[in-house]
Design a protein around this motif. Structure first.
Motif, PDB file in Angstrom:
ATOM      1  N   LYS A 253       0.831  -1.203   0.000  1.00  0.00           N
ATOM      2  CA  LYS A 253       0.000   0.000   0.000  1.00  0.00           C
ATOM      3  C   LYS A 253       0.863   1.249   0.000  1.00  0.00           C
ATOM      4  CE  LYS A 253      -3.587  -2.338   2.634  1.00  0.00           C
ATOM      5  NZ  LYS A 253      -4.418  -2.295   3.837  1.00  0.00           N
ATOM      6  N   ALA A 254       0.199   2.389  -0.204  1.00  0.00           N
ATOM      7  CA  ALA A 254       0.876   3.678  -0.101  1.00  0.00           C
ATOM      8  C   ALA A 254       0.279   4.422   1.093  1.00  0.00           C
ATOM      9  CB  ALA A 254       0.716   4.492  -1.376  1.00  0.00           C
ATOM     10  N   CYS A 255       1.120   5.099   1.831  1.00  0.00           N
ATOM     11  CA  CYS A 255       0.732   5.831   3.027  1.00  0.00           C
ATOM     12  C   CYS A 255      -0.388   6.825   2.721  1.00  0.00           C
ATOM     13  CB  CYS A 255       1.951   6.569   3.581  1.00  0.00           C
ATOM     14  SG  CYS A 255       1.633   7.470   5.108  1.00  0.00           S
TER      15      CYS A 255
ATOM     16  N   CYS B 269       3.306  12.197   2.009  1.00  0.00           N
ATOM     17  CA  CYS B 269       4.187  11.032   2.110  1.00  0.00           C
ATOM     18  C   CYS B 269       3.975  10.067   0.947  1.00  0.00           C
ATOM     19  CB  CYS B 269       3.970  10.316   3.444  1.00  0.00           C
ATOM     20  SG  CYS B 269       5.035   8.873   3.687  1.00  0.00           S
ATOM     21  N   HIS B 270       2.855   9.337   0.950  1.00  0.00           N
ATOM     22  CA  HIS B 270       2.542   8.307  -0.044  1.00  0.00           C
ATOM     23  C   HIS B 270       3.678   7.295  -0.216  1.00  0.00           C
ATOM     24  CE1 HIS B 270      -1.210  10.091  -0.962  1.00  0.00           C
ATOM     25  NE2 HIS B 270      -0.732  11.105  -1.651  1.00  0.00           N
ATOM     26  N   TRP B 271       4.423   7.038   0.871  1.00  0.00           N
ATOM     27  CA  TRP B 271       5.515   6.066   0.869  1.00  0.00           C
ATOM     28  C   TRP B 271       4.918   4.673   0.775  1.00  0.00           C
ATOM     29  CZ3 TRP B 271      10.335   7.687   0.420  1.00  0.00           C
ATOM     30  CH2 TRP B 271      11.393   6.814   0.687  1.00  0.00           C
ATOM     31  N   ALA B 272       5.509   3.792  -0.013  1.00  0.00           N
ATOM     32  CA  ALA B 272       5.032   2.416  -0.137  1.00  0.00           C
ATOM     33  C   ALA B 272       5.457   1.616   1.090  1.00  0.00           C
ATOM     34  CB  ALA B 272       5.592   1.778  -1.399  1.00  0.00           C
ATOM     35  N   TYR B 273       4.545   0.787   1.568  1.00  0.00           N
ATOM     36  CA  TYR B 273       4.846  -0.077   2.708  1.00  0.00           C
ATOM     37  C   TYR B 273       4.029  -1.358   2.575  1.00  0.00           C
ATOM     38  CZ  TYR B 273       0.314   1.226   4.625  1.00  0.00           C
ATOM     39  OH  TYR B 273      -1.037   1.412   4.793  1.00  0.00           O
ATOM     40  N   TYR B 274       4.504  -2.407   3.206  1.00  0.00           N
ATOM     41  CA  TYR B 274       3.791  -3.667   3.217  1.00  0.00           C
ATOM     42  C   TYR B 274       2.992  -3.749   4.507  1.00  0.00           C
ATOM     43  CZ  TYR B 274       2.597  -8.502   2.541  1.00  0.00           C
ATOM     44  OH  TYR B 274       1.889  -9.657   2.365  1.00  0.00           O
ATOM     45  N   ASP B 275       1.683  -3.871   4.384  1.00  0.00           N
ATOM     46  CA  ASP B 275       0.781  -3.885   5.538  1.00  0.00           C
ATOM     47  C   ASP B 275       0.762  -5.277   6.161  1.00  0.00           C
ATOM     48  OD1 ASP B 275      -1.222  -3.629   7.396  1.00  0.00           O
ATOM     49  OD2 ASP B 275      -2.786  -3.089   5.952  1.00  0.00           O
ATOM     50  N   ARG B 276       1.388  -5.394   7.315  1.00  0.00           N
ATOM     51  CA  ARG B 276       1.440  -6.668   8.021  1.00  0.00           C
ATOM     52  C   ARG B 276       0.425  -6.731   9.165  1.00  0.00           C
ATOM     53  NH1 ARG B 276       5.855  -9.425   6.223  1.00  0.00           N
ATOM     54  NH2 ARG B 276       7.479  -8.182   5.242  1.00  0.00           N
TER      55      ARG B 276
ATOM     56  N   TRP C 251      -0.930   4.041   7.464  1.00  0.00           N
ATOM     57  CA  TRP C 251       0.256   4.889   7.382  1.00  0.00           C
ATOM     58  C   TRP C 251       1.516   4.047   7.314  1.00  0.00           C
ATOM     59  CZ3 TRP C 251      -3.360   5.796  11.421  1.00  0.00           C
ATOM     60  CH2 TRP C 251      -4.238   6.850  11.157  1.00  0.00           C
ATOM     61  N   CYS C 252       2.540   4.619   6.696  1.00  0.00           N
ATOM     62  CA  CYS C 252       3.817   3.913   6.615  1.00  0.00           C
ATOM     63  C   CYS C 252       4.450   3.808   7.996  1.00  0.00           C
ATOM     64  CB  CYS C 252       4.753   4.633   5.646  1.00  0.00           C
ATOM     65  SG  CYS C 252       5.227   6.289   6.178  1.00  0.00           S
ATOM     66  N   SER C 253       4.148   4.765   8.850  1.00  0.00           N
ATOM     67  CA  SER C 253       4.737   4.799  10.184  1.00  0.00           C
ATOM     68  C   SER C 253       3.748   5.403  11.178  1.00  0.00           C
ATOM     69  CB  SER C 253       6.003   5.665  10.161  1.00  0.00           C
ATOM     70  OG  SER C 253       6.415   5.994  11.461  1.00  0.00           O
TER      71      SER C 253
END
Length: 166
Positions: free
Chosen positions: A126-128, A133-140, A148-150
């Protein structure tokens, strides 16, 4: 930037490509030879890589339930020109999709998306939610509803804005 761990399998390629642009500062690592090196990207292919990156970001925003931040070329249109081939392991009979030519970034991204679809991990990338931001992160997260990414940065800022608005 996220404190989360990297995406699984070849999704790390997609995550890394999307995260070459820091929207908040405007820094784009594809502007430098060092930033292009992990993708094997020659300078002449940077414009295509940026188009691919923003199409991926739009899809990752959709995975998180958000509209894209700008009009982009649909990812399916870009991936349509990436030839893939089926590989079969003679030892155990397992099959996988692989790029017909492992050189082009587009082919490697198409193979990563295909692998993630089969593994059931594609929609977890997903993207934040944060517009800066819109940082890519893997939603665990167990329910798969991370936003959110963080939580320490983007999540905290969003919650503080909501609290102050009340």
């Amino acid at each position: 930037m996220s404190e989360r761990s990297a995406a699984p399998g070849s999704l790390v390629l997609v995550e890394s490509l999307v995260n070459t642009l820091d929207i908040e500062s405007g820094a784009d690592s594809l502007d430098t030879a060092e930033g292009r090196a992990p993708f094997g990207l020659p300078e002449g292919e940077v414009a295509d890589a940026r188009e691919l990156r923003e199409s991926l970001r739009a899809v990752l925003l959709a995975h998180a339930g958000h509209p894209p931040h700008a009009p982009v070329t649909p990812l399916s249109d870009l991936l349509a020109s990436a030839p893939l081939r089926v590989t079969v392991d003679a030892a155990d009979g397992s099959a996988a999709l692989a790029p017909a030519d492992a050189g082009p970034l587009l082919s490697r991204v198409a193979a990563a998306v295909a692998e993630a679809l089969v593994a059931g991990t594609w929609t977890r990338l997903k993207a934040c939610e944060s517009g800066t931001c819109h940082w890519a992160y893997y939603d665990r997260s167990p329910a798969g509803r991370g936003r959110w990414c963080s939580m320490q940065v983007c999540g905290a800022r969003a919650k503080m804005r909501r609290y102050r608005a009340k």
